[in-house]
Design an enzyme around this catalytic site. Structure first.
Site, PDB file in Angstrom:
ATOM      1  N   ALA A  23     -51.501  22.750  26.931  1.00 51.80           N
ATOM      2  CA  ALA A  23     -51.295  23.877  27.856  1.00 51.80           C
ATOM      3  C   ALA A  23     -50.105  24.688  27.386  1.00 51.80           C
ATOM      4  O   ALA A  23     -49.068  24.134  27.044  1.00 51.80           O
ATOM      5  CB  ALA A  23     -51.027  23.347  29.251  1.00 51.80           C
ATOM      6  N   HIS A  36     -47.496  26.665  21.054  1.00 55.51           N
ATOM      7  CA  HIS A  36     -48.076  25.450  20.465  1.00 55.51           C
ATOM      8  C   HIS A  36     -48.791  25.859  19.196  1.00 55.51           C
ATOM      9  O   HIS A  36     -49.403  26.936  19.139  1.00 55.51           O
ATOM     10  CB  HIS A  36     -49.106  24.820  21.412  1.00 55.51           C
ATOM     11  CG  HIS A  36     -48.519  24.229  22.657  1.00 55.51           C
ATOM     12  ND1 HIS A  36     -47.909  22.994  22.680  1.00 55.51           N
ATOM     13  CD2 HIS A  36     -48.438  24.705  23.916  1.00 55.51           C
ATOM     14  CE1 HIS A  36     -47.490  22.732  23.916  1.00 55.51           C
ATOM     15  NE2 HIS A  36     -47.792  23.759  24.677  1.00 55.51           N
ATOM     16  N   HIS A  92     -43.460  30.565  37.818  1.00 57.62           N
ATOM     17  CA  HIS A  92     -44.805  30.975  37.388  1.00 57.62           C
ATOM     18  C   HIS A  92     -45.882  30.833  38.457  1.00 57.62           C
ATOM     19  O   HIS A  92     -46.854  30.089  38.305  1.00 57.62           O
ATOM     20  CB  HIS A  92     -45.242  30.254  36.108  1.00 57.62           C
ATOM     21  CG  HIS A  92     -44.911  28.782  36.020  1.00 57.62           C
ATOM     22  ND1 HIS A  92     -45.211  27.891  37.001  1.00 57.62           N
ATOM     23  CD2 HIS A  92     -44.310  28.068  35.039  1.00 57.62           C
ATOM     24  CE1 HIS A  92     -44.803  26.685  36.612  1.00 57.62           C
ATOM     25  NE2 HIS A  92     -44.259  26.770  35.439  1.00 57.62           N
ATOM     26  N   ARG A 151     -38.620  25.445  22.223  1.00 55.89           N
ATOM     27  CA  ARG A 151     -38.911  24.275  21.380  1.00 55.89           C
ATOM     28  C   ARG A 151     -37.685  23.875  20.557  1.00 55.89           C
ATOM     29  O   ARG A 151     -36.570  24.236  20.870  1.00 55.89           O
ATOM     30  CB  ARG A 151     -40.134  24.528  20.470  1.00 55.89           C
ATOM     31  CG  ARG A 151     -41.362  25.070  21.180  1.00 55.89           C
ATOM     32  CD  ARG A 151     -41.792  24.210  22.350  1.00 55.89           C
ATOM     33  NE  ARG A 151     -43.109  24.594  22.840  1.00 55.89           N
ATOM     34  CZ  ARG A 151     -43.560  24.281  24.064  1.00 55.89           C
ATOM     35  NH1 ARG A 151     -42.798  23.633  24.924  1.00 55.89           N
ATOM     36  NH2 ARG A 151     -44.773  24.627  24.425  1.00 55.89           N
ATOM     37  N   ASN A 181     -37.796  20.857  28.409  1.00 58.11           N
ATOM     38  CA  ASN A 181     -38.829  19.828  28.204  1.00 58.11           C
ATOM     39  C   ASN A 181     -39.056  19.554  26.726  1.00 58.11           C
ATOM     40  O   ASN A 181     -40.157  19.662  26.220  1.00 58.11           O
ATOM     41  CB  ASN A 181     -40.140  20.213  28.912  1.00 58.11           C
ATOM     42  CG  ASN A 181     -40.753  21.512  28.418  1.00 58.11           C
ATOM     43  OD1 ASN A 181     -40.061  22.384  27.903  1.00 58.11           O
ATOM     44  ND2 ASN A 181     -42.063  21.646  28.546  1.00 58.11           N
ATOM     45  N   HIS A 189     -41.520  23.504  38.867  1.00 54.16           N
ATOM     46  CA  HIS A 189     -42.920  23.576  38.438  1.00 54.16           C
ATOM     47  C   HIS A 189     -43.724  23.092  39.642  1.00 54.16           C
ATOM     48  O   HIS A 189     -43.766  21.896  39.929  1.00 54.16           O
ATOM     49  CB  HIS A 189     -43.182  22.707  37.202  1.00 54.16           C
ATOM     50  CG  HIS A 189     -44.595  22.835  36.714  1.00 54.16           C
ATOM     51  ND1 HIS A 189     -44.933  23.512  35.574  1.00 54.16           N
ATOM     52  CD2 HIS A 189     -45.764  22.404  37.257  1.00 54.16           C
ATOM     53  CE1 HIS A 189     -46.254  23.500  35.429  1.00 54.16           C
ATOM     54  NE2 HIS A 189     -46.779  22.824  36.438  1.00 54.16           N
ATOM     55  N   HIS A 224     -39.827  28.643  26.808  1.00 59.93           N
ATOM     56  CA  HIS A 224     -39.783  27.409  26.015  1.00 59.93           C
ATOM     57  C   HIS A 224     -39.527  27.811  24.571  1.00 59.93           C
ATOM     58  O   HIS A 224     -40.375  28.481  23.956  1.00 59.93           O
ATOM     59  CB  HIS A 224     -41.106  26.659  26.107  1.00 59.93           C
ATOM     60  CG  HIS A 224     -41.455  26.267  27.511  1.00 59.93           C
ATOM     61  ND1 HIS A 224     -41.122  25.055  28.054  1.00 59.93           N
ATOM     62  CD2 HIS A 224     -42.077  26.962  28.502  1.00 59.93           C
ATOM     63  CE1 HIS A 224     -41.525  25.013  29.316  1.00 59.93           C
ATOM     64  NE2 HIS A 224     -42.104  26.163  29.610  1.00 59.93           N
TER      65      HIS A 224
END
Ligand code: NCD
Ligand code: ZN
Length: 347
Positions: free
Chosen positions: A266, A254, A177, A20, A44, A139, A18
């Site tokens: 998460a 995050h 994962h 971002r 996402n 996922h 990710h």
């Protein structure tokens, strides 16, 4: 491959990251680009990447965040929704924009609110993907409120993944994962069309890391770390030498404030020292000779992409992981914060 004070392997890739968007994208991308030649970039965002046009634009933003002189190729993914059209997904793949498509069960994890509410809704899309050989990245957790969060992966296999793989045996699936013995058993029993990524955190930690001595939000990610007895299947699988398992960090940064909260996000930021973190596990398992296949060969073979040219070298040296990392103005706590790792990627 030379093993001793140095560990040299073919340049690796990260098959799940990710990155971002906005300022954080510029802050975190250099860490991934420094370690990996290519990465599968998760879609996402808010709003999610659901069109060829959005993925092309996002790819440009990622490339703009790669420091001058670094050779890094982002591989983009399509976020599947209930209403996405098979033509859009297939066109993106044909045009070399979508390497794969990602299935998030709606509300399973961060940024999954627009995900799929029932797999039946995307069956025409999955049939088309099977026909064109486009990988589906999953996922794998149910969102049923009656299912305990520690059981959500195992129940997903029974209710969704096993029936899907049986129904579309040509579909190429990455079970992302994985965190349980049941997932390893499923991957083992499936055909070569099913592969799996394993994260560094799921190799290192079980749920105690999150819950013993206080609640530790920086060890919280999804799928959540499992109990020891289930988690131990992951290091065995990753280091087994099986071609079905490959490196996918699920680095999911995050801000500290979003993690240290009454309702903490998460996701765990492991990109800065991912190779060092994986190498520690392979060494503990006495399997450093299997590291190159996991990091640099099994992934591209599954994705039917060429192996990278060139090598990277890790030196046996102490590496102090900082308590926080400044990602272009956003403080983020990295995985292994405050610990000392025993391999160090050569600059
Ligand atoms: C990811 C994120 O923050 O985007 N979080 C996580 O815990 N892994 C989403 C995901 O991959 O589940
Ligand atoms: Zn992820």
């Amino acid at each position: 491959m030379a093993i001793d004070q140095t560990l040299t392997i073919r340049r690796p890739d990260d098959w799940h990251v990710h990155l971002r968007d906005g300022a954080v994208l510029a802050g975190v991308t250099p860490y991934t680009a420094r370690q990996f030649a290519r990465a599968i970039v998760m879609p996402n965002l808010s709003p999610p990447v659901t069109s060829v046009e959005a993925a092309r634009a996002y790819r440009e933003r990622v490339l703009a965040a790669v420091p001058e002189g670094m050779d890094f190729t982002p591989l983009m993914t399509c976020y599947l929704t209930d209403s996405i059209r098979a033509d859009e997904v297939a066109r993106g793949h044909a045009e070399g924009v979508f390497t794969a498509a990602k299935l998030y069960p709606a509300h399973a994890t961060t940024g999954s609110a627009h995900g799929v509410t029932d797999i039946a809704n995307i069956m025409p899309v999955l049939e088309r993907m099977a026909a064109i050989g486009m990988p589906l990245l999953v996922h794998g957790e149910v969102t049923d409120h009656n299912v305990d969060i520690f059981d959500r992966e195992a129940v997903f296999i029974e209710r969704t993944l096993a029936p899907l793989v049986a129904r579309l045996p040509e579909l190429r699936v990455v079970f992302e994962h994985i965190t349980t013995r049941q997932a390893v058993e499923f991957v083992e029993s499936a055909g070569d069309n099913v592969g799996s990524t394993i994260t560094p955190q799921h190799l290192h930690i079980n749920r105690n890391a999150m819950l013993v001595g206080g609640i530790r939000p920086h060890a919280y990610c999804l799928p959540v770390a499992k109990r020891e007895e289930r988690q131990l299947a992951q290091p065995k699988a990753a280091t087994s030498g099986s071609a079905k398992y490959f490196l996918g960090t699920d680095s999911a940064p995050h801000a500290v404030s979003a993690k240290e909260s009454a309702c903490g996000c998460a996701g765990l930021f492991n990109a800065p020292f991912a190779l060092e973190s994986y190498a520690a596990v392979f060494e503990e398992e006495g399997a450093l000779d299997k590291f190159e296949a996991f990091a640099s060969e099994n992934g591209p073979r599954f994705y039917r992409l060429p192996l990278n040219e060139g090598t990277v070298t890790l030196d046996r040296a102490e590496l102090e992981v900082p308590a926080t990392i400044d990602a272009n103005g956003t403080p983020i706590v990295p995985f292994h914060a405050g610990e000392t790792l025993r391999w160090k990627l050569r600059a």
